[in-house]
Motif scaffolding. Structure first.
Motif, short mmCIF file in Angstrom:
data_model
loop_
_atom_site.label_atom_id
_atom_site.label_comp_id
_atom_site.label_asym_id
_atom_site.label_seq_id
_atom_site.Cartn_x
_atom_site.Cartn_y
_atom_site.Cartn_z
N GLY A 96 0.80 -1.21 0.00
CA GLY A 96 0.00 0.00 0.00
C GLY A 96 0.84 1.27 0.00
O GLY A 96 0.30 2.36 0.00
N ASN A 97 2.17 1.13 0.01
CA ASN A 97 3.06 2.29 0.00
C ASN A 97 3.48 2.62 -1.43
O ASN A 97 3.50 1.73 -2.29
N PHE A 98 3.84 3.87 -1.65
CA PHE A 98 4.36 4.26 -2.95
C PHE A 98 5.79 3.78 -3.07
O PHE A 98 6.57 3.86 -2.12
N ILE A 99 6.13 3.27 -4.25
CA ILE A 99 7.50 2.80 -4.50
C ILE A 99 8.36 4.02 -4.75
O ILE A 99 8.06 4.84 -5.62
N GLU A 100 9.43 4.12 -3.99
CA GLU A 100 10.34 5.24 -4.16
C GLU A 100 11.20 5.01 -5.39
O GLU A 100 11.58 3.89 -5.69
N PRO A 101 11.50 6.08 -6.12
CA PRO A 101 12.38 5.93 -7.29
C PRO A 101 13.73 5.36 -6.85
O PRO A 101 14.31 5.80 -5.87
N ASN A 102 14.17 4.33 -7.58
CA ASN A 102 15.45 3.72 -7.28
C ASN A 102 16.10 3.26 -8.58
O ASN A 102 15.49 3.29 -9.63
N SER A 103 17.33 2.85 -8.47
CA SER A 103 18.08 2.46 -9.67
C SER A 103 17.69 1.07 -10.16
O SER A 103 18.10 0.66 -11.24
N GLU A 104 16.91 0.33 -9.37
CA GLU A 104 16.53 -1.03 -9.75
C GLU A 104 15.29 -1.08 -10.64
O GLU A 104 15.14 -1.98 -11.45
#
Length: 141
Positions: A96-104
């Motif tokens: 239910g959380n927003f996915i944080e921008p990451n390099s993966e």
């Protein structure tokens, strides 16, 4: 005349207990079935998010191709898609959380065609060719 009526109608304690046990069994089966349906819908939502990521990257690549045909990106990040306005933040259906921008979380391309989509959620990941973005390919982290 004070006689007892032996023909009274009602349920015995054993009959009531049998009904309660049967209802309990039916409830247990329903809870398991509903739990499986909820998990399947979360898996389908995760695949849908990966497909949205793919389509947003496709739009970005097409846009870049129009601007500069010699500079077609081979990898598009989730962060770039957010910054350029091609995608809104992705919500992880499992947490239910927003996915944080990451390099993966990326989309790979070759000659302007999408070759691989990698969506990394908090608990699960899906990193496959576009034709293999299916629920059975979701893996735990």
């Amino acid at each position: 005349m004070n006689s007892m009526n032996t023909n009274e109608k009602g349920y015995t304690l054993i009959e009531l207990l049998a009904v309660v046990v049967i209802l309990g069994i039916i409830s247990a089966i329903a809870v398991v079935g509903i739990g499986q349906l909820i998990n399947q819908s979360k898996e389908r939502a995760f695949v849908s998010q990966a497909l949205h990521l793919k389509e947003a990257a496709n739009l970005l690549i097409t846009s870049e191709r129009v601007k500069n045909p010699d500079s077609i990106p081979s990898k598009v990040t989730y962060e770039t898609l957010l910054q350029e306005g091609f995608l809104e933040k992705i919500k992880d259906p499992f947490t239910g959380n927003f996915i944080e921008p990451n390099s993966e979380t990326t989309v790979s391309a070759q000659n302007g065609r999408i070759t691989k989509v990698c969506l990394h959620g908090e608990e699960y990941l899906l990193c496959e060719a576009p034709s293999d973005l299916k629920t059975e390919n979701i893996q735990p982290k």
